[in-house]
Design an enzyme around this catalytic site. Sequence first.
Site, PDB file in Angstrom:
ATOM      1  N   ASN A 273      -0.934  -5.219  -0.174  1.00 24.73           N
ATOM      2  CA  ASN A 273      -1.889  -6.151  -0.770  1.00 24.73           C
ATOM      3  C   ASN A 273      -1.108  -7.413  -1.141  1.00 24.73           C
ATOM      4  O   ASN A 273      -0.391  -7.424  -2.138  1.00 24.73           O
ATOM      5  CB  ASN A 273      -2.519  -5.503  -2.008  1.00 24.73           C
ATOM      6  CG  ASN A 273      -3.426  -6.460  -2.766  1.00 24.73           C
ATOM      7  OD1 ASN A 273      -3.738  -7.546  -2.279  1.00 24.73           O
ATOM      8  ND2 ASN A 273      -3.843  -6.056  -3.965  1.00 24.73           N
ATOM      9  N   TRP A 274      -1.260  -8.441  -0.313  1.00 22.99           N
ATOM     10  CA  TRP A 274      -0.472  -9.668  -0.536  1.00 22.99           C
ATOM     11  C   TRP A 274      -1.031 -10.501  -1.691  1.00 22.99           C
ATOM     12  O   TRP A 274      -0.441 -11.495  -2.090  1.00 22.99           O
ATOM     13  CB  TRP A 274      -0.432 -10.520   0.740  1.00 22.99           C
ATOM     14  CG  TRP A 274       0.245  -9.848   1.910  1.00 22.99           C
ATOM     15  CD1 TRP A 274       0.826  -8.610   1.931  1.00 22.99           C
ATOM     16  CD2 TRP A 274       0.396 -10.378   3.239  1.00 22.99           C
ATOM     17  NE1 TRP A 274       1.334  -8.341   3.186  1.00 22.99           N
ATOM     18  CE2 TRP A 274       1.087  -9.405   4.005  1.00 22.99           C
ATOM     19  CE3 TRP A 274       0.026 -11.576   3.859  1.00 22.99           C
ATOM     20  CZ2 TRP A 274       1.404  -9.598   5.353  1.00 22.99           C
ATOM     21  CZ3 TRP A 274       0.336 -11.772   5.200  1.00 22.99           C
ATOM     22  CH2 TRP A 274       1.021 -10.792   5.932  1.00 22.99           C
ATOM     23  N   LYS A 275      -2.189 -10.132  -2.196  1.00 24.53           N
ATOM     24  CA  LYS A 275      -2.869 -10.867  -3.283  1.00 24.53           C
ATOM     25  C   LYS A 275      -2.946 -12.364  -2.945  1.00 24.53           C
ATOM     26  O   LYS A 275      -3.084 -12.712  -1.780  1.00 24.53           O
ATOM     27  CB  LYS A 275      -2.164 -10.614  -4.617  1.00 24.53           C
ATOM     28  CG  LYS A 275      -1.977  -9.122  -4.886  1.00 24.53           C
ATOM     29  CD  LYS A 275      -1.608  -8.819  -6.304  1.00 24.53           C
ATOM     30  CE  LYS A 275      -1.294  -7.344  -6.434  1.00 24.53           C
ATOM     31  NZ  LYS A 275      -1.132  -6.911  -7.806  1.00 24.53           N
TER      32      LYS A 275
ATOM     33  N   HIS B 260     -10.363  -3.133  -6.696  1.00 31.76           N
ATOM     34  CA  HIS B 260      -9.023  -3.373  -7.240  1.00 31.76           C
ATOM     35  C   HIS B 260      -9.161  -3.778  -8.708  1.00 31.76           C
ATOM     36  O   HIS B 260     -10.084  -4.514  -9.080  1.00 31.76           O
ATOM     37  CB  HIS B 260      -8.301  -4.463  -6.437  1.00 31.76           C
ATOM     38  CG  HIS B 260      -6.846  -4.551  -6.779  1.00 31.76           C
ATOM     39  ND1 HIS B 260      -6.399  -5.171  -7.922  1.00 31.76           N
ATOM     40  CD2 HIS B 260      -5.759  -4.054  -6.161  1.00 31.76           C
ATOM     41  CE1 HIS B 260      -5.083  -5.063  -7.981  1.00 31.76           C
ATOM     42  NE2 HIS B 260      -4.667  -4.381  -6.924  1.00 31.76           N
TER      43      HIS B 260
ATOM     44  N   GLU C   8      -7.748  -5.902 -10.477  1.00 35.45           N
ATOM     45  CA  GLU C   8      -7.784  -7.341 -10.759  1.00 35.45           C
ATOM     46  C   GLU C   8      -9.189  -7.909 -10.534  1.00 35.45           C
ATOM     47  O   GLU C   8      -9.619  -8.816 -11.238  1.00 35.45           O
ATOM     48  CB  GLU C   8      -6.734  -8.062  -9.900  1.00 35.45           C
ATOM     49  CG  GLU C   8      -5.323  -7.774 -10.415  1.00 35.45           C
ATOM     50  CD  GLU C   8      -4.228  -7.830  -9.371  1.00 35.45           C
ATOM     51  OE1 GLU C   8      -4.442  -8.393  -8.285  1.00 35.45           O
ATOM     52  OE2 GLU C   8      -3.140  -7.287  -9.652  1.00 35.45           O
TER      53      GLU C   8
ATOM     54  N   GLU D  27      -4.586   3.707  -8.662  1.00 37.03           N
ATOM     55  CA  GLU D  27      -3.670   2.681  -9.155  1.00 37.03           C
ATOM     56  C   GLU D  27      -3.805   2.572 -10.674  1.00 37.03           C
ATOM     57  O   GLU D  27      -4.704   1.868 -11.169  1.00 37.03           O
ATOM     58  CB  GLU D  27      -4.004   1.326  -8.540  1.00 37.03           C
ATOM     59  CG  GLU D  27      -3.931   1.291  -7.041  1.00 37.03           C
ATOM     60  CD  GLU D  27      -3.748  -0.134  -6.563  1.00 37.03           C
ATOM     61  OE1 GLU D  27      -2.679  -0.426  -6.024  1.00 37.03           O
ATOM     62  OE2 GLU D  27      -4.650  -0.953  -6.763  1.00 37.03           O
TER      63      GLU D  27
ATOM     64  N   GLY E 246       2.053  -4.294 -11.018  1.00 33.97           N
ATOM     65  CA  GLY E 246       2.777  -5.535 -11.243  1.00 33.97           C
ATOM     66  C   GLY E 246       3.601  -5.546 -12.516  1.00 33.97           C
ATOM     67  O   GLY E 246       4.066  -6.601 -12.959  1.00 33.97           O
TER      68      GLY E 246
ATOM     69  N   SER F 145       3.607  -0.643  -8.773  1.00 33.08           N
ATOM     70  CA  SER F 145       5.072  -0.838  -8.779  1.00 33.08           C
ATOM     71  C   SER F 145       5.807   0.146  -7.876  1.00 33.08           C
ATOM     72  O   SER F 145       6.922   0.567  -8.177  1.00 33.08           O
ATOM     73  CB  SER F 145       5.605  -0.767 -10.211  1.00 33.08           C
ATOM     74  OG  SER F 145       5.036  -1.803 -10.988  1.00 33.08           O
TER      75      SER F 145
HETATM   76  C1  PEP Z   1      -1.566  -3.613  -6.288  1.00 32.52           C
HETATM   77  O1  PEP Z   1      -1.876  -4.710  -6.697  1.00 32.52           O
HETATM   78  O2  PEP Z   1      -2.387  -2.952  -5.631  1.00 32.52           O
HETATM   79  C2  PEP Z   1      -0.228  -3.110  -6.600  1.00 32.52           C
HETATM   80  C3  PEP Z   1       0.002  -1.838  -6.447  1.00 32.52           C
HETATM   81  O3  PEP Z   1       0.704  -4.021  -7.053  1.00 32.52           O
HETATM   82  P1  PEP Z   1       2.261  -3.737  -7.387  1.00 32.52           P
HETATM   83  O4  PEP Z   1       2.808  -2.892  -6.271  1.00 32.52           O
HETATM   84  O5  PEP Z   1       2.893  -5.098  -7.419  1.00 32.52           O
HETATM   85  O6  PEP Z   1       2.297  -3.024  -8.680  1.00 32.52           O
END
Ligand code: PEP
Length: 265
Positions: free
Chosen positions: A14-16, A106, A108, A178, A184, A224
Amino acid sequence: MNNKSTRRKIVAGNWKMNLNSHQAMELVTGISTYLENAELPKHHEAIVCPPMPYLFLVSNSISEELEGKLSVGAQNCYPEASGAYTGEAAPEMIADIGCQYVLVGHSERRKYFGESHDFLAQKVNKLLQTGLTPIFCCGEPLEIREAGTHETYVATQLRESIFHLDATDLARLVIAYEPVWAIGTGKTASPEQAQDMHAAIRNLLAAQYGDELADGVTLLYGGSCKPANAHELFSQKDVDGGLIGGASLKADSFTKLIEILNEVG
Ligand code: PEP
């Protein structure tokens, strides 16, 4: 029950809202080059989810020879085919440019855009009708984990947005657990915490749809996850790969995660 070895295994990036178009192309080229030379089992797949403006560019750059090995997903969609929805992208448009997956739910998007259970259910329905695969994200915030009610919290997310599906449609989903407190933050769920929640999700699926279906659903861990901790996480018996944020932005760390998933089988 546990068919870990035959379930579809996925590392999804997921490049966001990161990278410019040059960097996006550099990243997908690095991943493609690795996959062109890698011997991966047929049921292993890498997915990249670039920002919307680069979706076509990235999808168009992937050679036919990587079909099934490297796929493209969108980070969002709007659950209508067309119309006066300024700024939005329809599943039909996303499919039209060669994408196969879309992230739904997600944390976010739930947090910053107020996406409700019902709205997520509408997206899931529309994506399935369009022939796209939703990667349905669920997971609890820190206060819920600390209160010890995380399993109930995630059960509600599943019940309200995907458990209305019939078994045929449910079986087409990928689910990503998640924990919000691990996204993050550099704070990863321990392999035991990830396994416990994945087992709980599989049990919920089994109670609703039966053991056989539950056993076949791909469950990804996200939060993470990086090369330094992926081996232990991916080795858990109900973890079938990862949804990766930060570590998906560099070809070497993302391809290392693909390699680790292949090693643990
Ligand atoms: C995500 O946003 O789906 C995610 C897992 O981010 P990160 O790996 O940076 O925690």
